[in-house]
Design an enzyme around this catalytic site. Sequence first.
Site, PDB file in Angstrom:
ATOM      1  N   LYS A 125       8.557  37.177 -32.067  1.00 19.84           N
ATOM      2  CA  LYS A 125       8.926  36.766 -33.432  1.00 19.84           C
ATOM      3  C   LYS A 125       8.137  35.492 -33.723  1.00 19.84           C
ATOM      4  CE  LYS A 125      10.993  34.585 -36.052  1.00 19.84           C
ATOM      5  NZ  LYS A 125      10.267  33.768 -37.061  1.00 19.84           N
ATOM      6  N   GLU A 129      10.712  24.994 -25.117  1.00 24.35           N
ATOM      7  CA  GLU A 129       9.662  23.973 -25.266  1.00 24.35           C
ATOM      8  C   GLU A 129       9.863  23.348 -26.633  1.00 24.35           C
ATOM      9  OE1 GLU A 129       7.732  23.014 -22.994  1.00 24.35           O
ATOM     10  OE2 GLU A 129       7.659  24.662 -21.558  1.00 24.35           O
ATOM     11  N   CYS A 143       2.686  19.070 -30.507  1.00 19.26           N
ATOM     12  CA  CYS A 143       3.881  18.461 -29.901  1.00 19.26           C
ATOM     13  C   CYS A 143       3.496  17.329 -28.964  1.00 19.26           C
ATOM     14  CB  CYS A 143       4.678  19.525 -29.162  1.00 19.26           C
ATOM     15  SG  CYS A 143       3.688  20.438 -27.972  1.00 19.26           S
ATOM     16  N   GLU A 196      10.785  12.553 -34.531  1.00 13.61           N
ATOM     17  CA  GLU A 196       9.522  13.300 -34.566  1.00 13.61           C
ATOM     18  C   GLU A 196       9.089  13.536 -36.015  1.00 13.61           C
ATOM     19  OE1 GLU A 196       9.408  17.505 -33.522  1.00 13.61           O
ATOM     20  OE2 GLU A 196       7.645  17.131 -32.282  1.00 13.61           O
TER      21      GLU A 196
HETATM   22  P1  NAD Z   1      11.225  25.769 -35.679  1.00  7.76           P
HETATM   23  O1  NAD Z   1      12.225  25.436 -34.631  1.00  7.76           O
HETATM   24  O2  NAD Z   1      11.592  25.566 -37.093  1.00  7.76           O
HETATM   25  O3  NAD Z   1      10.771  27.297 -35.574  1.00  7.76           O
HETATM   26  C1  NAD Z   1      10.220  27.841 -34.396  1.00  7.76           C
HETATM   27  C2  NAD Z   1      10.473  29.324 -34.358  1.00  7.76           C
HETATM   28  O4  NAD Z   1      11.877  29.563 -34.242  1.00  7.76           O
HETATM   29  C3  NAD Z   1      10.041  30.070 -35.623  1.00  7.76           C
HETATM   30  O5  NAD Z   1       9.510  31.319 -35.270  1.00  7.76           O
HETATM   31  C4  NAD Z   1      11.341  30.248 -36.370  1.00  7.76           C
HETATM   32  O6  NAD Z   1      11.357  31.336 -37.251  1.00  7.76           O
HETATM   33  C5  NAD Z   1      12.299  30.487 -35.207  1.00  7.76           C
HETATM   34  N1  NAD Z   1      13.708  30.229 -35.508  1.00  7.76           N
HETATM   35  C6  NAD Z   1      14.231  29.363 -36.394  1.00  7.76           C
HETATM   36  N2  NAD Z   1      15.579  29.446 -36.377  1.00  7.76           N
HETATM   37  C7  NAD Z   1      15.912  30.368 -35.450  1.00  7.76           C
HETATM   38  C8  NAD Z   1      17.132  30.894 -34.979  1.00  7.76           C
HETATM   39  N3  NAD Z   1      18.310  30.504 -35.460  1.00  7.76           N
HETATM   40  N4  NAD Z   1      17.104  31.834 -34.013  1.00  7.76           N
HETATM   41  C9  NAD Z   1      15.930  32.255 -33.512  1.00  7.76           C
HETATM   42  N5  NAD Z   1      14.733  31.811 -33.929  1.00  7.76           N
HETATM   43  C10 NAD Z   1      14.718  30.865 -34.884  1.00  7.76           C
HETATM   44  O7  NAD Z   1       9.924  24.943 -35.272  1.00  7.76           O
HETATM   45  P2  NAD Z   1       8.577  24.801 -36.100  1.00  7.76           P
HETATM   46  O8  NAD Z   1       8.856  23.895 -37.247  1.00  7.76           O
HETATM   47  O9  NAD Z   1       7.990  26.134 -36.323  1.00  7.76           O
HETATM   48  O10 NAD Z   1       7.630  24.067 -35.030  1.00  7.76           O
HETATM   49  C11 NAD Z   1       7.509  22.698 -34.912  1.00  7.76           C
HETATM   50  C12 NAD Z   1       8.286  22.191 -33.715  1.00  7.76           C
HETATM   51  O11 NAD Z   1       7.851  22.833 -32.529  1.00  7.76           O
HETATM   52  C13 NAD Z   1       8.070  20.705 -33.467  1.00  7.76           C
HETATM   53  O12 NAD Z   1       9.303  20.094 -33.169  1.00  7.76           O
HETATM   54  C14 NAD Z   1       7.163  20.680 -32.254  1.00  7.76           C
HETATM   55  O13 NAD Z   1       7.245  19.511 -31.477  1.00  7.76           O
HETATM   56  C15 NAD Z   1       7.659  21.873 -31.505  1.00  7.76           C
HETATM   57  N6  NAD Z   1       6.658  22.325 -30.538  1.00  7.76           N
HETATM   58  C16 NAD Z   1       6.885  22.126 -29.209  1.00  7.76           C
HETATM   59  C17 NAD Z   1       5.923  22.502 -28.263  1.00  7.76           C
HETATM   60  C18 NAD Z   1       6.150  22.296 -26.796  1.00  7.76           C
HETATM   61  O14 NAD Z   1       5.394  22.860 -26.007  1.00  7.76           O
HETATM   62  N7  NAD Z   1       7.119  21.504 -26.377  1.00  7.76           N
HETATM   63  C19 NAD Z   1       4.743  23.102 -28.704  1.00  7.76           C
HETATM   64  C20 NAD Z   1       4.547  23.273 -30.075  1.00  7.76           C
HETATM   65  C21 NAD Z   1       5.506  22.899 -30.980  1.00  7.76           C
END
Ligand code: NAD
Length: 484
Positions: free
Chosen positions: A176, A251, A285, A387
Amino acid sequence: MSVTVLQNFIDGEFVNSVNTGQYIDSHNPATGKVHVKIPDSTKADVNNAVEAAQAAFKTWSKLPRTRRSNFLYRIADILESRLKEFAEAEVRDQGKTITFATNVDINRSVYNFRYFAGHVLHAEEKVGQLDGVAMSYVQRWPVGVAGLISPWNLPLYLLTWKIAPCIASGNTCVCKPSEFTSLTAYMLCSVFKEAGLPNGVVNMVFGSGQSAGEALVTHPNVPLISFTGGTVTGKHIMASSVKHMKKLSLELGGKNANIIFDDCNFEQAVETSIRSSFWNQGEICLCGSRIFVQETIYQKFLDAFIPKARDLVVGDPNDSKTFVGALNNLKHMEKVLMYIDLARQEGGVIECGGSRKILQGELSEGYFVEPTVITGLPPTSRVAQEEIFGPVVTVHPFTDEQQAIDYANDSPYGLSCSVWSENDRRARRVSESIQVGTVWVNCWLIRDLRMPFGGTKASGLGREGADYSMDFFTELKTICLANF
Ligand code: NAD
């Protein structure tokens, strides 16, 4: 510009969502125009994908690893041959620059498949001898259908970083991708087809987190979830997956410190800090968004760093001279601008940037923000603690080693850190005192895929990377054979 309408990829076929006619608009961040429509998939779509993955698991999990490895090599080769096409799509979908998309996102996605294709062949299991008593050995087997959920900042790279070890280990999966950046994941399905990957091994369901994501996380026949995204979402997923006691890898976010001592290689520290602050618009990130500089070189650092930040080219992501492209989406840009305003309210000094950048012509509605450097805030301020995930950094002076360590550790997050010093002992002392998953000494963003990767505290749970990913994507059993 034409709008691409995506379909789900289930059991080796492109199919419409059961939720007929319901789409989510996805915008090109550089123009603000809708360029992709994503099926707003529901539980029924996820159920179909899980069924296909369960059926495929029966044969895929039994395939010798040499055969699975061959599929991964083939996928890597095909993706590499289409690198330009994928990079251009990633630019349109994500807002990042063509240079970054080509050299990092897509190039490393190819490497993810190639790396795990090799790794699975060479992975060894532990054998233990209890003298005269018994010999024990480890048996591994794949977990089943994995749910792989990825964010929008490095769309293809982070998704393939999950898919490759997942299927190399004999699992099948339902992915997804983020609803903001689904285009390259969709294109990847055609690579799977061309590579002859058996139907149902990788399934892709597009849509929102609340609908398709939630259905995957709560599905009783998906025993494992690998998630990369925000900390708030990660906590929610953890809670939702409790009922079925799923294997979880999370992550999550970061607010990483970049510690610069006065005995550093100054030029290198400044140059790399520009990249670790503003690469990919600060939407990595691992970006070093809190810069701590020893007070003896604090002013010298600002004098060198601020003009360079001010001179970075913000503009057309397709132009190879552009360093800072567009932020991924309107809501995110508004969040970043809100933090800049908050910095002003908190008494910060905006040394450069501080505004949305309005470009000309078809980019006039794009989500561009100037690289922004903020000083004068305490490390405990909200702007220095939360963040932001954009081209915004705060810079703070510190007096000595202990204060630098305290500042770096004073964070809810624990993902990564950079330490700049030519004094090896100091660099090691400080590195060992920082509570994060990765410390870079005199560098940033170098990744050796054999090393564990992940965060502590609010930055996540579990580790990825060579053996660590293979451990996550397999179940392990110890078999103890008595000598008598
Ligand atoms: P997000 O949490 O909004 O979304 C990530 C994914 O989760 C998307 O596919 C979204 O549709 C899905 N999602 C959202 N709600 C959900 C739910 N209730 N159940 C299941 N899936 C759900 O994050 P984002 O805004 O897309 O990404 C940015 C964030 O990701 C930042 O905080 C960044 O630091 C983090 N990030 C972390 C790493 C790492 O390796 N630690 C790497 C890249 C990004």
